[in-house]
Design an enzyme around this catalytic site. Structure first.
Site, PDB file in Angstrom:
ATOM      1  CG  ASP A  74       2.691 -11.836 -94.434  1.00 35.52           C
ATOM      2  OD1 ASP A  74       4.114 -11.129 -94.072  1.00 35.52           O
ATOM      3  OD2 ASP A  74       1.819 -11.808 -93.436  1.00 35.52           O
ATOM      4  CE1 TYR A 166      13.228  -0.976 -88.182  1.00 41.66           C
ATOM      5  CE2 TYR A 166      14.290   0.825 -86.941  1.00 41.66           C
ATOM      6  CZ  TYR A 166      13.573   0.157 -88.201  1.00 41.66           C
ATOM      7  OH  TYR A 166      13.467   1.036 -89.165  1.00 41.66           O
ATOM      8  CE  LYS A 170      14.997  -1.355 -91.103  1.00 43.80           C
ATOM      9  NZ  LYS A 170      14.646  -1.305 -92.551  1.00 43.80           N
ATOM     10  CB  THR A 201       5.971   6.626 -92.791  1.00 46.55           C
ATOM     11  OG1 THR A 201       6.658   5.912 -91.792  1.00 46.55           O
ATOM     12  CG2 THR A 201       6.988   7.093 -93.713  1.00 46.55           C
TER      13      THR A 201
HETATM   14  P1  NAP Z   1       5.471   2.033 -93.223  1.00 46.19           P
HETATM   15  O1  NAP Z   1       4.802   3.155 -93.842  1.00 46.19           O
HETATM   16  O2  NAP Z   1       4.989   1.261 -92.014  1.00 46.19           O
HETATM   17  O3  NAP Z   1       5.577   0.945 -94.677  1.00 46.19           O
HETATM   18  C1  NAP Z   1       6.101  -0.254 -94.291  1.00 46.19           C
HETATM   19  C2  NAP Z   1       6.090  -1.088 -95.667  1.00 46.19           C
HETATM   20  O4  NAP Z   1       6.349  -2.484 -95.211  1.00 46.19           O
HETATM   21  C3  NAP Z   1       4.452  -1.487 -96.106  1.00 46.19           C
HETATM   22  O5  NAP Z   1       4.410  -1.404 -97.401  1.00 46.19           O
HETATM   23  C4  NAP Z   1       4.198  -2.850 -95.413  1.00 46.19           C
HETATM   24  O6  NAP Z   1       3.186  -3.521 -96.282  1.00 46.19           O
HETATM   25  C5  NAP Z   1       5.450  -3.344 -95.824  1.00 46.19           C
HETATM   26  N1  NAP Z   1       5.706  -4.861 -94.755  1.00 46.19           N
HETATM   27  C6  NAP Z   1       5.455  -4.770 -93.280  1.00 46.19           C
HETATM   28  N2  NAP Z   1       5.319  -5.890 -92.879  1.00 46.19           N
HETATM   29  C7  NAP Z   1       5.465  -6.847 -94.057  1.00 46.19           C
HETATM   30  C8  NAP Z   1       5.315  -8.081 -94.424  1.00 46.19           C
HETATM   31  N3  NAP Z   1       5.152  -8.873 -93.632  1.00 46.19           N
HETATM   32  N4  NAP Z   1       5.466  -8.531 -95.347  1.00 46.19           N
HETATM   33  C9  NAP Z   1       5.396  -7.704 -96.730  1.00 46.19           C
HETATM   34  N5  NAP Z   1       5.408  -6.050 -96.571  1.00 46.19           N
HETATM   35  C10 NAP Z   1       5.516  -5.906 -95.368  1.00 46.19           C
HETATM   36  O7  NAP Z   1       6.985   2.533 -92.841  1.00 46.19           O
HETATM   37  P2  NAP Z   1       7.957   2.998 -93.468  1.00 46.19           P
HETATM   38  O8  NAP Z   1       8.621   3.974 -92.521  1.00 46.19           O
HETATM   39  O9  NAP Z   1       7.827   3.587 -94.883  1.00 46.19           O
HETATM   40  O10 NAP Z   1       9.297   2.096 -93.470  1.00 46.19           O
HETATM   41  C11 NAP Z   1       9.963   1.626 -94.768  1.00 46.19           C
HETATM   42  C12 NAP Z   1      11.313   1.205 -94.558  1.00 46.19           C
HETATM   43  O11 NAP Z   1      12.032   2.248 -94.064  1.00 46.19           O
HETATM   44  C13 NAP Z   1      11.157   0.198 -93.303  1.00 46.19           C
HETATM   45  O12 NAP Z   1      12.524  -0.717 -93.532  1.00 46.19           O
HETATM   46  C14 NAP Z   1      11.952   0.826 -92.049  1.00 46.19           C
HETATM   47  O13 NAP Z   1      12.480   0.244 -91.024  1.00 46.19           O
HETATM   48  C15 NAP Z   1      12.422   2.019 -92.693  1.00 46.19           C
HETATM   49  N6  NAP Z   1      12.826   3.208 -92.090  1.00 46.19           N
HETATM   50  C16 NAP Z   1      11.712   4.056 -91.410  1.00 46.19           C
HETATM   51  C17 NAP Z   1      11.940   4.884 -90.770  1.00 46.19           C
HETATM   52  C18 NAP Z   1      10.721   5.903 -90.420  1.00 46.19           C
HETATM   53  O14 NAP Z   1      11.106   6.828 -89.533  1.00 46.19           O
HETATM   54  N7  NAP Z   1       9.615   5.830 -90.716  1.00 46.19           N
HETATM   55  C19 NAP Z   1      13.251   5.560 -90.476  1.00 46.19           C
HETATM   56  C20 NAP Z   1      14.291   4.520 -90.966  1.00 46.19           C
HETATM   57  C21 NAP Z   1      14.032   3.639 -91.523  1.00 46.19           C
HETATM   58  P3  NAP Z   1       1.529  -3.028 -95.883  1.00 46.19           P
HETATM   59  O15 NAP Z   1       1.357  -1.571 -95.728  1.00 46.19           O
HETATM   60  O16 NAP Z   1       0.712  -3.699 -96.997  1.00 46.19           O
HETATM   61  O17 NAP Z   1       1.400  -3.683 -94.606  1.00 46.19           O
END
Ligand code: NAP
Length: 267
Positions: A74, A166, A170, A201
């Site tokens: 975590d 956020y 970033k 996601t």
């Molecule tokens: P997601 O499906 O919610 O995945 C987030 C990941 O981060 C999961 O593996 C989660 O672990 C992990 N995480 C969250 N809190 C944590 C903590 N306290 N300790 C350790 N791990 C933690 O979201 P995603 O879209 O793939 O996001 C991945 C990255 O892309 C993020 O940095 C996000 O800001 C960035 N991003 C996303 C988007 C979008 O539209 N989705 C756009 C631009 C950038 P668990 O699943 O085990 O909780």
């Protein structure tokens, strides 16, 4: 950097890891973009994968799909990013590729944002990443090669209403990547800043505010994963996914007042 590579030593030999594969540590590997990157790397069959995430069940499932090793941590907790890096280095002796994909969002007016949520976003999205990189980089610099991949967001490049913290976290990642690259010039270590648009996601559901706009349409996380692998292969500094996202960022840089007026109106 404490141990820059000695030019006299010549280029470091390639992969010497036990199984002849390079080692990749991927955070956020239990879901979304991080999971897609882990799967894309697994498909290459060139990587020994160390996967990290928070939820042990989801992480084990991802590790099973990719033959990776699951290290649940975590990253909100103090010292956990350092522990994760030390554990991964202790197990593999090296990390050739670090993908920092773990992240959380929070959407809503800043004045209503609980302090606990402020801490969570700043810690997971920025501070933990910086600590992780701080721990992993010395060995990469010593080896004279390595890639650090930071998953940023368009929010950090242009600012977004109701996502102030956020976006700030970033934006910090982007500035961190740019600054670090100067220090690492000549070490063989590359820093890639990835700027995705909207990705399909669980991110939005988890932050408690679904993505409701009709455009741009969310893309599959596999598209980001493919772009990351290609950019790492080409030693790129920064990649926008999709590429046209460079345009709004360029407009903001060239005509900030007009951009802000338009963004305030059309959001
Ligand atoms: P997601 O499906 O919610 O995945 C987030 C990941 O981060 C999961 O593996 C989660 O672990 C992990 N995480 C969250 N809190 C944590 C903590 N306290 N300790 C350790 N791990 C933690 O979201 P995603 O879209 O793939 O996001 C991945 C990255 O892309 C993020 O940095 C996000 O800001 C960035 N991003 C996303 C988007 C979008 O539209 N989705 C756009 C631009 C950038 P668990 O699943 O085990 O909780």
């Amino acid at each position: 950097m404490p141990h820059p590579p000695s030019p006299a030593a010549g280029p470091a030999p390639r992969v010497r890891e036990r199984h002849g594969r390079r080692v990749a540590l991927v955070t956020g590997a239990s879901s979304g973009i991080g999971a897609a990157i882990a799967e894309r790397l697994a498909a290459d069959r060139q990587w020994r994968l160390i996967l990290s995430g928070r939820d042990p069940g989801r992480l084990e499932a991802a590790a099973g799909r990719t033959s990776g090793l699951a290290l649940p941590y975590d990253l909100r907790e103090p010292g956990m990013a350092r522990s994760l890096a030390d554990r991964a280095l202790g197990i593999c002796g090296r990390i050739d590729l670090l993908v920092a994909a773990a992240g959380v969002g929070w959407a809503g007016p800043f004045l209503r944002m609980p302090h606990s949520a402020v801490d969570q976003v700043l810690t997971v999205d920025l501070a933990a990443v910086v600590h992780l990189v701080r721990r992993v980089l010395p060995r990469m610099a010593e080896a004279g090669r390595g890639h650090v991949v930071l998953i940023g967001s368009l929010a950090g490049s242009v600012g977004v209403r109701d996502e102030a913290v956020y976006a700030a976290a970033k934006a910090g990642l982007g500035a961190f990547a740019d600054s670090l690259r100067y220090e690492l010039a000549g070490t063989g270590v590359k820093v890639l800043h990835v700027v995705p648009g909207v990705v399909d996601t669980p991110f939005f559901a988890r932050r408690g505010a679904l993505y409701t706009r009709g455009w741009p349409r969310p893309m599959a996380p596999e598209r980001v994963a493919e772009a990351v692998v290609r950019a790492v292969r080409r030693d790129r500094d920064e990649v926008y996914v999709p590429g046209w996202l460079r345009w709004p960022v360029g407009v903001r840089a060239l005509a900030p007042s007009s951009f802000r007026r338009l963004a305030a109106r059309f959001g």
